[in-house]
Design a protein around this motif. Sequence first.
Motif, PDB file in Angstrom:
ATOM      1  N   VAL A  64      -2.078 -17.793  -0.343  1.00  0.00           N
ATOM      2  CA  VAL A  64      -2.131 -16.412   0.126  1.00  0.00           C
ATOM      3  C   VAL A  64      -3.585 -15.958   0.058  1.00  0.00           C
ATOM      4  O   VAL A  64      -4.147 -15.843  -1.035  1.00  0.00           O
ATOM      5  CB  VAL A  64      -1.243 -15.491  -0.741  1.00  0.00           C
ATOM      6  CG1 VAL A  64      -1.413 -14.037  -0.330  1.00  0.00           C
ATOM      7  CG2 VAL A  64       0.215 -15.916  -0.664  1.00  0.00           C
ATOM      8  N   THR A  65      -4.192 -15.745   1.210  1.00  0.00           N
ATOM      9  CA  THR A  65      -5.589 -15.281   1.228  1.00  0.00           C
ATOM     10  C   THR A  65      -5.698 -13.807   1.586  1.00  0.00           C
ATOM     11  O   THR A  65      -6.618 -13.132   1.137  1.00  0.00           O
ATOM     12  CB  THR A  65      -6.431 -16.118   2.217  1.00  0.00           C
ATOM     13  OG1 THR A  65      -5.812 -16.065   3.504  1.00  0.00           O
ATOM     14  CG2 THR A  65      -6.537 -17.564   1.755  1.00  0.00           C
ATOM     15  N   ARG A  66      -4.773 -13.310   2.407  1.00  0.00           N
ATOM     16  CA  ARG A  66      -4.755 -11.892   2.823  1.00  0.00           C
ATOM     17  C   ARG A  66      -3.373 -11.336   2.487  1.00  0.00           C
ATOM     18  O   ARG A  66      -2.499 -11.254   3.350  1.00  0.00           O
ATOM     19  CB  ARG A  66      -5.044 -11.757   4.316  1.00  0.00           C
ATOM     20  CG  ARG A  66      -6.400 -12.235   4.768  1.00  0.00           C
ATOM     21  CD  ARG A  66      -7.533 -11.319   4.412  1.00  0.00           C
ATOM     22  NE  ARG A  66      -7.433 -10.078   5.187  1.00  0.00           N
ATOM     23  CZ  ARG A  66      -8.132  -9.002   4.911  1.00  0.00           C
ATOM     24  NH1 ARG A  66      -8.958  -8.993   3.908  1.00  0.00           N
ATOM     25  NH2 ARG A  66      -8.005  -7.921   5.634  1.00  0.00           N
ATOM     26  N   PRO A  67      -3.142 -10.974   1.219  1.00  0.00           N
ATOM     27  CA  PRO A  67      -1.797 -10.556   0.815  1.00  0.00           C
ATOM     28  C   PRO A  67      -1.344  -9.274   1.503  1.00  0.00           C
ATOM     29  O   PRO A  67      -2.144  -8.397   1.812  1.00  0.00           O
ATOM     30  CB  PRO A  67      -1.937 -10.344  -0.694  1.00  0.00           C
ATOM     31  CG  PRO A  67      -3.379 -10.049  -0.909  1.00  0.00           C
ATOM     32  CD  PRO A  67      -4.112 -10.856   0.125  1.00  0.00           C
ATOM     33  N   SER A  68      -0.036  -9.204   1.729  1.00  0.00           N
ATOM     34  CA  SER A  68       0.552  -7.950   2.200  1.00  0.00           C
ATOM     35  C   SER A  68       0.680  -6.989   1.028  1.00  0.00           C
ATOM     36  O   SER A  68       0.671  -5.777   1.223  1.00  0.00           O
ATOM     37  CB  SER A  68       1.907  -8.206   2.861  1.00  0.00           C
ATOM     38  OG  SER A  68       2.733  -9.001   2.050  1.00  0.00           O
ATOM     39  N   THR A  69       0.771  -7.528  -0.195  1.00  0.00           N
ATOM     40  CA  THR A  69       0.817  -6.723  -1.419  1.00  0.00           C
ATOM     41  C   THR A  69      -0.025  -7.388  -2.496  1.00  0.00           C
ATOM     42  O   THR A  69       0.036  -8.600  -2.667  1.00  0.00           O
ATOM     43  CB  THR A  69       2.255  -6.584  -1.956  1.00  0.00           C
ATOM     44  OG1 THR A  69       3.070  -5.923  -0.986  1.00  0.00           O
ATOM     45  CG2 THR A  69       2.287  -5.794  -3.254  1.00  0.00           C
ATOM     46  N   PRO A  87      -4.917  -4.932   6.112  1.00  0.00           N
ATOM     47  CA  PRO A  87      -4.682  -3.571   6.599  1.00  0.00           C
ATOM     48  C   PRO A  87      -3.187  -3.320   6.783  1.00  0.00           C
ATOM     49  O   PRO A  87      -2.460  -4.185   7.276  1.00  0.00           O
ATOM     50  CB  PRO A  87      -5.430  -3.525   7.930  1.00  0.00           C
ATOM     51  CG  PRO A  87      -6.529  -4.538   7.757  1.00  0.00           C
ATOM     52  CD  PRO A  87      -5.902  -5.639   6.939  1.00  0.00           C
ATOM     53  N   GLY A  88      -2.743  -2.154   6.343  1.00  0.00           N
ATOM     54  CA  GLY A  88      -1.330  -1.822   6.384  1.00  0.00           C
ATOM     55  C   GLY A  88      -0.576  -2.305   5.167  1.00  0.00           C
ATOM     56  O   GLY A  88       0.628  -2.057   5.039  1.00  0.00           O
ATOM     57  N   GLY A  89      -1.278  -2.999   4.260  1.00  0.00           N
ATOM     58  CA  GLY A  89      -0.652  -3.568   3.077  1.00  0.00           C
ATOM     59  C   GLY A  89      -0.489  -2.561   1.950  1.00  0.00           C
ATOM     60  O   GLY A  89      -0.744  -1.364   2.093  1.00  0.00           O
ATOM     61  N   LEU A  90      -0.084  -3.082   0.801  1.00  0.00           N
ATOM     62  CA  LEU A  90       0.242  -2.289  -0.375  1.00  0.00           C
ATOM     63  C   LEU A  90      -0.574  -2.779  -1.560  1.00  0.00           C
ATOM     64  O   LEU A  90      -0.650  -3.981  -1.807  1.00  0.00           O
ATOM     65  CB  LEU A  90       1.744  -2.422  -0.666  1.00  0.00           C
ATOM     66  CG  LEU A  90       2.294  -1.803  -1.945  1.00  0.00           C
ATOM     67  CD1 LEU A  90       2.132  -0.283  -1.941  1.00  0.00           C
ATOM     68  CD2 LEU A  90       3.773  -2.186  -2.106  1.00  0.00           C
ATOM     69  N   LEU A  91      -1.166  -1.850  -2.293  1.00  0.00           N
ATOM     70  CA  LEU A  91      -1.892  -2.149  -3.525  1.00  0.00           C
ATOM     71  C   LEU A  91      -1.256  -1.342  -4.645  1.00  0.00           C
ATOM     72  O   LEU A  91      -1.225  -0.114  -4.587  1.00  0.00           O
ATOM     73  CB  LEU A  91      -3.376  -1.778  -3.384  1.00  0.00           C
ATOM     74  CG  LEU A  91      -4.243  -1.960  -4.625  1.00  0.00           C
ATOM     75  CD1 LEU A  91      -4.379  -3.435  -5.000  1.00  0.00           C
ATOM     76  CD2 LEU A  91      -5.621  -1.345  -4.395  1.00  0.00           C
ATOM     77  N   ILE A  92      -0.722  -2.045  -5.649  1.00  0.00           N
ATOM     78  CA  ILE A  92      -0.134  -1.393  -6.818  1.00  0.00           C
ATOM     79  C   ILE A  92      -1.071  -1.649  -7.989  1.00  0.00           C
ATOM     80  O   ILE A  92      -1.377  -2.801  -8.299  1.00  0.00           O
ATOM     81  CB  ILE A  92       1.280  -1.913  -7.115  1.00  0.00           C
ATOM     82  CG1 ILE A  92       2.191  -1.647  -5.905  1.00  0.00           C
ATOM     83  CG2 ILE A  92       1.846  -1.255  -8.370  1.00  0.00           C
ATOM     84  CD1 ILE A  92       3.594  -2.205  -6.034  1.00  0.00           C
ATOM     85  N   VAL A  93      -1.512  -0.565  -8.626  1.00  0.00           N
ATOM     86  CA  VAL A  93      -2.570  -0.634  -9.635  1.00  0.00           C
ATOM     87  C   VAL A  93      -2.057  -0.125 -10.978  1.00  0.00           C
ATOM     88  O   VAL A  93      -1.481   0.965 -11.049  1.00  0.00           O
ATOM     89  CB  VAL A  93      -3.782   0.224  -9.191  1.00  0.00           C
ATOM     90  CG1 VAL A  93      -4.892   0.188 -10.232  1.00  0.00           C
ATOM     91  CG2 VAL A  93      -4.293  -0.232  -7.835  1.00  0.00           C
ATOM     92  N   ASN A  94      -2.310  -0.902 -12.044  1.00  0.00           N
ATOM     93  CA  ASN A  94      -2.050  -0.418 -13.400  1.00  0.00           C
ATOM     94  C   ASN A  94      -3.212   0.500 -13.776  1.00  0.00           C
ATOM     95  O   ASN A  94      -4.233   0.051 -14.291  1.00  0.00           O
ATOM     96  CB  ASN A  94      -1.936  -1.581 -14.378  1.00  0.00           C
ATOM     97  CG  ASN A  94      -1.691  -1.120 -15.802  1.00  0.00           C
ATOM     98  OD1 ASN A  94      -1.554   0.075 -16.075  1.00  0.00           O
ATOM     99  ND2 ASN A  94      -1.643  -2.069 -16.725  1.00  0.00           N
ATOM    100  N   SER A  95      -3.058   1.787 -13.503  1.00  0.00           N
ATOM    101  CA  SER A  95      -4.153   2.735 -13.712  1.00  0.00           C
ATOM    102  C   SER A  95      -4.441   2.999 -15.187  1.00  0.00           C
ATOM    103  O   SER A  95      -5.429   3.645 -15.506  1.00  0.00           O
ATOM    104  CB  SER A  95      -3.873   4.047 -12.977  1.00  0.00           C
ATOM    105  OG  SER A  95      -2.670   4.626 -13.435  1.00  0.00           O
ATOM    106  N   ILE A 107      -4.677   1.039   3.633  1.00  0.00           N
ATOM    107  CA  ILE A 107      -3.581   0.463   2.856  1.00  0.00           C
ATOM    108  C   ILE A 107      -2.905   1.575   2.061  1.00  0.00           C
ATOM    109  O   ILE A 107      -3.474   2.646   1.854  1.00  0.00           O
ATOM    110  CB  ILE A 107      -4.069  -0.650   1.893  1.00  0.00           C
ATOM    111  CG1 ILE A 107      -5.094  -0.108   0.888  1.00  0.00           C
ATOM    112  CG2 ILE A 107      -4.618  -1.845   2.660  1.00  0.00           C
ATOM    113  CD1 ILE A 107      -5.508  -1.100  -0.189  1.00  0.00           C
ATOM    114  N   LYS A 108      -1.683   1.291   1.625  1.00  0.00           N
ATOM    115  CA  LYS A 108      -0.965   2.223   0.745  1.00  0.00           C
ATOM    116  C   LYS A 108      -1.326   1.853  -0.691  1.00  0.00           C
ATOM    117  O   LYS A 108      -1.243   0.691  -1.076  1.00  0.00           O
ATOM    118  CB  LYS A 108       0.539   2.111   0.971  1.00  0.00           C
ATOM    119  CG  LYS A 108       1.325   3.101   0.139  1.00  0.00           C
ATOM    120  CD  LYS A 108       2.790   3.088   0.517  1.00  0.00           C
ATOM    121  CE  LYS A 108       3.505   4.165  -0.257  1.00  0.00           C
ATOM    122  NZ  LYS A 108       4.881   4.339   0.197  1.00  0.00           N
TER     123      LYS A 108
END
Length: 182
Positions: A64-69, A87-95, A107-108
């Motif tokens: 996976v080089t360009r993840p959707s998430t 682009p159009g993907g999802l980033l979930i961050v442990n803030s 991205i979202k």
Amino acid sequence: MLEEIIIAGFGGQGVMSMGQLIAYAGMLEGKGVSWLPSYGPEQRGGTANCAVVVSDEPVGSPLVTRPSTAIVLNNPSFDKFEPRVRPGGLLIVNSSLVVRASERKDIKIIDIAATDMANDLGNSRIANMILLGAFLELTKIVTTDSIVESLKKVLSANKHHLIEVNKQALQKGASLVGIEIS
């Protein structure tokens, strides 16, 4: 349906377990899956990431080089993988642990103070499951029931008593991003 996921953080944060759970759950649901771990020489405390692919079709490559998430649990992982999300993907961050905010507009981005929440729930080791619960609610890639069933395979038998707290963490994460009905 094709979801290409990178999960990254320090060793010991449950990065590999998250990936295994998604892959096992996908197999239980009859989907094509792959799981590819990558970590430094130290398991606990070193950097770790895994690539997971879940598809309605057989998976052609585990790379996976360009993840959707991307699900990132620390600063080095944010710095490395935030630019790679397609682009159009999802980033979930442990803030709780990531101090920089993404400036991307294509991205979202979901910021969740997962470590702080896990500490509030009395178990710092379930931060990964809070993030996983949010991911599942947002993507519906596999069901929470399949993840809970997969916990029986990923956790050793002497840790099965932790299934309930992991289930609660999944529910907590899902509730953070759940769609409100007005």
